[in-house]
Design a protein around this motif. Structure first.
Motif, short mmCIF file in Angstrom:
data_model
loop_
_atom_site.label_atom_id
_atom_site.label_comp_id
_atom_site.label_asym_id
_atom_site.label_seq_id
_atom_site.Cartn_x
_atom_site.Cartn_y
_atom_site.Cartn_z
N VAL A 31 3.46 -11.78 -1.80
CA VAL A 31 4.83 -11.34 -1.54
C VAL A 31 5.73 -12.18 -2.47
O VAL A 31 5.94 -13.30 -2.40
CB VAL A 31 5.31 -11.38 0.05
N THR A 32 6.90 -11.20 -3.14
CA THR A 32 7.88 -11.75 -3.73
C THR A 32 9.08 -10.77 -3.84
O THR A 32 9.02 -10.00 -3.33
CB THR A 32 7.31 -12.11 -5.14
N LEU A 33 10.20 -11.31 -4.28
CA LEU A 33 11.16 -10.72 -4.46
C LEU A 33 11.79 -10.75 -5.90
O LEU A 33 11.45 -11.27 -6.75
CB LEU A 33 12.39 -11.47 -3.69
N PRO A 34 12.64 -9.70 -6.18
CA PRO A 34 13.04 -9.28 -7.57
C PRO A 34 13.86 -10.55 -7.94
O PRO A 34 13.83 -10.84 -9.29
CB PRO A 34 14.22 -7.99 -7.33
N GLN A 35 14.62 -11.33 -7.17
CA GLN A 35 14.96 -12.50 -7.63
C GLN A 35 14.32 -13.57 -8.29
O GLN A 35 14.62 -14.45 -8.86
CB GLN A 35 15.98 -13.18 -6.68
N ASP A 36 12.89 -13.62 -7.92
CA ASP A 36 11.87 -14.37 -8.41
C ASP A 36 11.15 -14.22 -9.77
O ASP A 36 10.35 -14.73 -10.23
CB ASP A 36 10.84 -14.48 -7.29
N THR A 37 12.02 -13.30 -10.47
CA THR A 37 11.34 -12.78 -11.64
C THR A 37 11.18 -14.03 -12.69
O THR A 37 10.38 -13.61 -13.86
CB THR A 37 12.18 -11.60 -12.31
N GLU A 38 11.82 -14.80 -12.60
CA GLU A 38 11.60 -16.23 -13.49
C GLU A 38 10.05 -16.49 -13.42
O GLU A 38 9.58 -16.92 -14.24
CB GLU A 38 12.66 -17.25 -13.35
N ASN A 39 9.71 -16.49 -12.19
CA ASN A 39 8.11 -16.88 -11.91
C ASN A 39 7.41 -15.65 -11.95
O ASN A 39 6.16 -15.87 -12.49
CB ASN A 39 8.10 -17.66 -10.67
N VAL A 40 7.61 -14.76 -11.20
CA VAL A 40 6.64 -13.60 -11.10
C VAL A 40 7.41 -12.25 -11.12
O VAL A 40 8.26 -11.80 -10.59
CB VAL A 40 6.09 -13.56 -9.68
N SER A 41 7.12 -11.47 -12.11
CA SER A 41 7.86 -10.21 -12.70
C SER A 41 7.08 -9.07 -12.21
O SER A 41 7.25 -7.90 -12.05
CB SER A 41 8.42 -10.24 -13.86
#
Length: 310
Positions: free
Chosen positions: A57-67
């Motif tokens: 699970v991830t969030l759009p704000q985490d795109t530096e790590n997971v896009s």
């Protein structure tokens, strides 16, 4: 009874995938469009790749790590994708039927957990993979998943389904899957046919977990820290591992694949790599997961996953 289709709460989950598409022609049209496009070759930068029986699970704000979330090597398996429309939180799981009933609840719980503070928003569901295989594995998995989601105490909107007949083509008189791999853009919500030349770290270890019978879906990522985690999990030394390694590729495929007629060319080599890992690490609690701790990975300056102490 909270599975929603086209804004209507279903009285019961569809009996099979054909009934599903009959009740919702818009799902059929969307599936046909995605299935008609060639696969995109996805680079490892920004990718979190998921193996069978894993989720993240991830969030759009985490795109530096997971896009991007992605998985492949699906023949009879189903890829489950959940997205919260308020927070944009996205979950992807590669489900093979081992734990779909009890395994669905943790996916929804994680989506809700990372979406706290977003008052508005619904959970949307995407299903991709499986095909009209002659043994009926995929269809039984689809039915089981639909019923599992239907029993959840939160409304879930089924917005995309490329499964069953919509993910089946005929080649040489045999039914084949069209899509073996899928990617999902965490920021835009785009879903697409994909292949992944680089599948990330510890793939032999992660494949070994599947071979040892561990059935639950494992959470692979902490989006608050940007840290990927593998394990811990344990298995007993595999008896006869060298005998397995002496067998032909055809024998390995015939014995260990749920769809040997349409299996991808690298299936046997992936199994051999996992078997060799299990032979070299018969006691992973001692040689791999010291102190019963996961193996952690973070992004380095180049965007690659690197092992870290945590």
């Amino acid at each position: 009874m909270v599975l929603v289709l086209g804004g209507v709460v279903l009285d019961e989950a569809s009996i099979d995938s054909r009934n599903l598409f009959h009740a919702a022609p818009h799902l059929k049209e969307a599936a046909a469009h995605v299935a008609s496009l060639p696969p995109k070759v996805v680079s490892p930068i920004g990718l979190l790749y998921l193996h069978q029986r894993e989720f993240a699970v991830t969030l759009p704000q985490d795109t530096e790590n997971v896009s991007l979330l992605g998985t492949d090597d699906c023949s009879t398996c189903i890829v489950v994708i959940l997205r919260h429309t308020g927070s944009g939180a996205t979950c992807m799981a590669h489900v093979d039927g081992a734990d779909q009933e009890s395994g669905i609840t943790p996916l929804i719980s994680r989506i809700q957990e990372v979406s706290l503070g977003y008052a508005n928003g619904r959970i949307e569901l995407h299903l991709v993979g499986g095909y009209m295989d002659p043994r009926g594995y995929s269809e039984r998995l689809v039915i089981s998943l639909l019923h599992a989601f239907h029993k959840e105490p939160v409304e879930i909107d089924l917005v995309f389904a490329c499964i069953g007949e919509m993910n089946t083509t005929i080649r040489g008189g045999l039914a084949w899957p069209i899509i073996y791999g899928v990617g999902f853009n965490v920021k835009t919500g785009e879903i697409f046919h994909a292949t992944f030349p680089d599948k990330g770290p510890d793939m032999a270890l992660r494949s070994a977990r599947q071979l040892t019978g561990s059935s639950h879906l494992m959470d692979m990522y902490d989006c608050t820290l940007g840290v990927m985690r593998v394990g811990p999990y344990h298995y007993q030394p595999l008896r006869g591992v060298n005998l397995w390694l002496e067998q032909t590729d055809d024998f390995i495929v015939s014995q260990l694949s749920t769809a040997p007629e349409v299996e991808l060319p690298h299936f046997a080599s992936k199994i051999r790599t996992a078997l060799k890992y299990m032979r070299d690490h018969p006691f992973p609690a001692v040689t791999v997961f010291q102190d019963n701790r996961p193996r952690y990975f973070r992004r380095d300056e180049s965007g690659a996953w690197v092992h870290m102490r945590y």
